[in-house]
Enzyme design. Structure first.
Site, short mmCIF file in Angstrom:
data_model
loop_
_atom_site.label_atom_id
_atom_site.label_comp_id
_atom_site.label_asym_id
_atom_site.label_seq_id
_atom_site.Cartn_x
_atom_site.Cartn_y
_atom_site.Cartn_z
N SER A 122 0.99 -0.72 0.28
CA SER A 122 0.49 -0.07 -0.13
C SER A 122 0.72 1.16 -0.21
O SER A 122 0.67 1.83 -0.81
CB SER A 122 -0.96 -0.29 0.85
OG SER A 122 -0.21 -0.58 2.09
N CYS A 123 2.13 1.13 0.59
CA CYS A 123 2.83 2.22 0.28
C CYS A 123 3.37 2.66 -1.04
O CYS A 123 3.27 2.04 -2.09
CB CYS A 123 4.42 1.91 0.78
SG CYS A 123 4.30 1.84 3.01
N ILE A 124 4.07 3.97 -1.38
CA ILE A 124 4.09 4.46 -2.53
C ILE A 124 5.50 4.81 -2.57
O ILE A 124 6.21 5.67 -1.80
CB ILE A 124 3.43 5.65 -3.15
CG1 ILE A 124 2.12 4.97 -3.23
CG2 ILE A 124 3.83 6.73 -4.21
CD1 ILE A 124 1.26 6.18 -3.86
N GLY A 181 0.90 1.58 -3.86
CA GLY A 181 -0.52 2.24 -3.57
C GLY A 181 -1.74 0.31 -3.96
O GLY A 181 -2.74 1.31 -4.74
N ASP A 190 2.66 -4.16 4.16
CA ASP A 190 2.64 -3.00 4.21
C ASP A 190 1.41 -2.61 4.24
O ASP A 190 1.06 -1.18 6.07
CB ASP A 190 2.52 -2.75 2.92
CG ASP A 190 3.80 -1.38 2.17
OD1 ASP A 190 4.68 -1.44 3.54
OD2 ASP A 190 3.68 -0.92 1.63
#
Lengths: 163, 206
Positions: free
Chosen positions: A30-32, A95, B155
């Protein structure tokens, strides 16, 4: 090869003008990962954004952790190092929503919120997004070669591509 | 927060978690016919950045069996097996010849379903045990099974936890099937609020 591999962890960022440096964000879900590159000055930065908005930030947290504060923070650092804003090539990856769990969508759907927030922050900073590889339900490793500005995206089972 | 944890309570929490792990291990043994040993359970406050590192590194590829924890407390439960170990597990679960799934080199719907069932049962047993011992209502979410890089699997979880603190309580243990060399990593990640509620309950001398 005298590459220096710099791993950029959660919420971290690095700037370098060393052509031997390769920066990496491993396993973006989910991180970018957001890369900035000035091809003339050959200066680049890579940040690992975790959350969309710093309004809930706690004291002493890194600017690079949040989309809305990361972009202006990194831009400022790059300009100080001699980069020019109008030459910057900006790319994003990540993302995703890797864990799909019914009933927990709101808690786990951070990826989409991150994508929106990063796009907004890039526009707000007067920059243009050159290319992106975002969304979906799989992880990405983002490699950034400072010498050439090349960005490589690696996935599990979906191959490798240049961004 | 790390230093502020009451060591008595932490000890009690350790007992509770070990009991739950024992239940989960027994269930894996039953489903796979393989004696599962739980090795080196550790319970500690760890900086979020280091959580992927203790389970093999963010780039390590494997299968994550995930269940969210809801109810009176929020948190996350993740079992992570390397790709090869996950293939071996599938062989056992589906009673296939050893090396069959590794030979195919991929997981199909049947394989995902078997792993999902394993996740559901082990997670539910663990959470039931935790609920019994704390008197809290603890509800497991439906399981999610993914083959990907550990960093990307963690994440979403780390993003949620990182909005509340820089570190999290991690209960980590290895499941090891002695005869086949199958090893898995178990991570229990409660939110800081959940940790407080659980420790409170344990402090009341339950």
């Amino acid at each position: 090869m005298t590459e220096n591999l710099l791993s950029i962890g959660l919420g971290e960022m690095q700037i370098s003008g060393n052509p031997d440096v390769v920066m990496v964000c491993y396993g973006l879900g989910s991180c970018i990962g957001i890369s900035f590159y000035d091809p003339f000055a050959r200066i680049g930065a890579l940040a690992h954004i975790v959350l969309p908005d710093s309004s809930l930030a706690r004291a002493g947290e890194a600017e690079s952790k949040y989309a809305n504060t990361c972009v202006p923070f990194v831009l400022d650092k790059l300009l100080q190092k001699g980069a020019k804003a109008n030459r910057l090539v900006v790319k994003i990856a990540g993302g995703a929503q890797v864990l799909q769990v019914s009933g927990m969508k709101n808690r786990l759907d951070i990826g989409n919120r991150n994508i929106e927030a990063v796009r907004e922050a890039v526009v707000k900073a007067g920059l243009t997004l050159t290319s992106q590889d975002v969304g979906g339900n799989f992880g990405r490793t983002m490699q950034f070669f400072i010498g050439t500005g090349k960005i490589l995206i690696k996935t599990v089972g979906k191959g490798e591509k240049e961004l | 927060m790390a230093g502020e944890l009451d060591s008595d309570k932490l000890l009690k929490l350790g007992e509770v978690i070990n009991r739950g792990l024992g239940q989960s291990g027994a269930v894996i043994s039953e489903m796979t016919g393989l004696a599962m040993e739980i090795k080196a359970p550790r319970i500690e406050m760890i900086p979020l950045k280091e959580i992927a590192v203790i389970a093999g590194g963010p780039a390590s590829v494997g299968v994550g069996l995930y269940q969210g924890i809801t109810g009176d407390v929020d948190g996350h439960l993740l079992l992570f097996f390397s790709e090869q170990n996950a293939y071996s597990l599938v062989d056992l679960l589906l009673e296939l010849p050893e090396g069959f799934t590794a030979g195919r080199g991929e997981l199909g719907p049947m394989e995902y379903s078997a792993l999902s069932e394993l996740s559901n049962v082990t997670g539910s047993f663990f959470m039931n045990s935790l609920a019994d011992l704390t008197g809290l209502e603890i509800i497991p979410s439906t399981p999610a099974v993914v083959l990907d890089m550990l960093g990307s699997i963690l994440d979403n979880i780390l993003a949620e936890l990182s909005s509340k603190g820089d570190q999290a309580l991690v209960a980590e243990a290895e499941f090891e099937g002695m005869s086949k060399g199958i090893r898995g990593c178990f991570l229990l990640l409660p939110t800081p609020e959940a940790l407080e509620i659980i420790l409170d309950r344990l402090g009341q001398g339950l």
